[in-house]
Design a protein around this motif. Structure first.
Motif, short mmCIF file in Angstrom:
data_model
loop_
_atom_site.label_atom_id
_atom_site.label_comp_id
_atom_site.label_asym_id
_atom_site.label_seq_id
_atom_site.Cartn_x
_atom_site.Cartn_y
_atom_site.Cartn_z
N LEU A 110 23.25 14.24 45.89
CA LEU A 110 24.43 14.93 46.40
C LEU A 110 25.49 15.08 45.31
CD1 LEU A 110 24.71 13.31 49.93
CD2 LEU A 110 23.99 15.65 49.38
N GLU A 111 25.64 14.06 44.47
CA GLU A 111 26.59 14.15 43.37
C GLU A 111 26.16 15.23 42.37
OE1 GLU A 111 26.71 10.14 41.95
OE2 GLU A 111 28.06 9.49 43.56
N TRP A 112 24.85 15.30 42.11
CA TRP A 112 24.34 16.32 41.20
C TRP A 112 24.59 17.72 41.77
CZ3 TRP A 112 20.32 19.84 42.11
CH2 TRP A 112 19.99 20.64 41.01
N ILE A 113 24.36 17.90 43.07
CA ILE A 113 24.59 19.20 43.71
C ILE A 113 26.06 19.59 43.61
CG2 ILE A 113 24.61 20.37 45.95
CD1 ILE A 113 22.03 18.75 46.59
N GLY B 247 30.71 24.72 54.85
CA GLY B 247 29.65 24.07 55.61
C GLY B 247 29.44 22.63 55.17
N GLN B 248 29.50 22.39 53.88
CA GLN B 248 29.32 21.04 53.36
C GLN B 248 30.46 20.13 53.81
OE1 GLN B 248 31.15 19.52 50.59
NE2 GLN B 248 29.79 17.82 50.23
N ARG B 249 31.67 20.64 53.75
CA ARG B 249 32.84 19.84 54.16
C ARG B 249 32.82 19.55 55.67
NH1 ARG B 249 37.37 19.77 50.00
NH2 ARG B 249 36.05 19.98 48.18
N VAL B 250 32.48 20.55 56.47
CA VAL B 250 32.41 20.36 57.92
C VAL B 250 31.32 19.36 58.25
CG1 VAL B 250 31.81 21.51 60.09
CG2 VAL B 250 33.42 22.59 58.51
N THR B 251 30.17 19.48 57.60
CA THR B 251 29.06 18.57 57.87
C THR B 251 29.44 17.14 57.54
OG1 THR B 251 27.47 20.33 57.44
CG2 THR B 251 26.65 18.07 57.32
#
Length: 79
Positions: free
Chosen positions: A12-15, A52-56
């Motif tokens: 996740l950090e890499w992404i 989307g990432q923040r909401v998730t």
């Protein structure tokens, strides 16, 4: 940013680093080009990916809180 020993967190950090690198490298005119296969521009697609990432992430936190509350309520009510 220090990398994590947890492989999922490390991915996740890499992404996240890759996302920001792509965003910083993109020229303004590239961001306004249409994407392949959608009716969005590259800018809109990147915005929706971030949103989307923040909401998730927030949903995961909220679900964790409700899970703990439910476990406590079941313990005290005898279910």
């Amino acid at each position: 940013m220090a990398t994590s020993s947890d492989p999922v967190r490390a991915d996740l950090e890499w992404i996240a680093r890759d996302y920001w690198a792509i965003l910083k490298a993109a020229l303004p005119e590239e961001l306004d080009l249409p994407t392949d296969g959608t009716a969005w521009t590259n800018r809109q697609l990147l915005f929706h990916m971030l949103l989307g990432q923040r909401v998730t992430r927030m949903v995961i936190v909220v679900m964790g809180v409700f899970s703990v509350l439910r476990q406590r309520s079941c313990r005290t009510s005898g279910f």
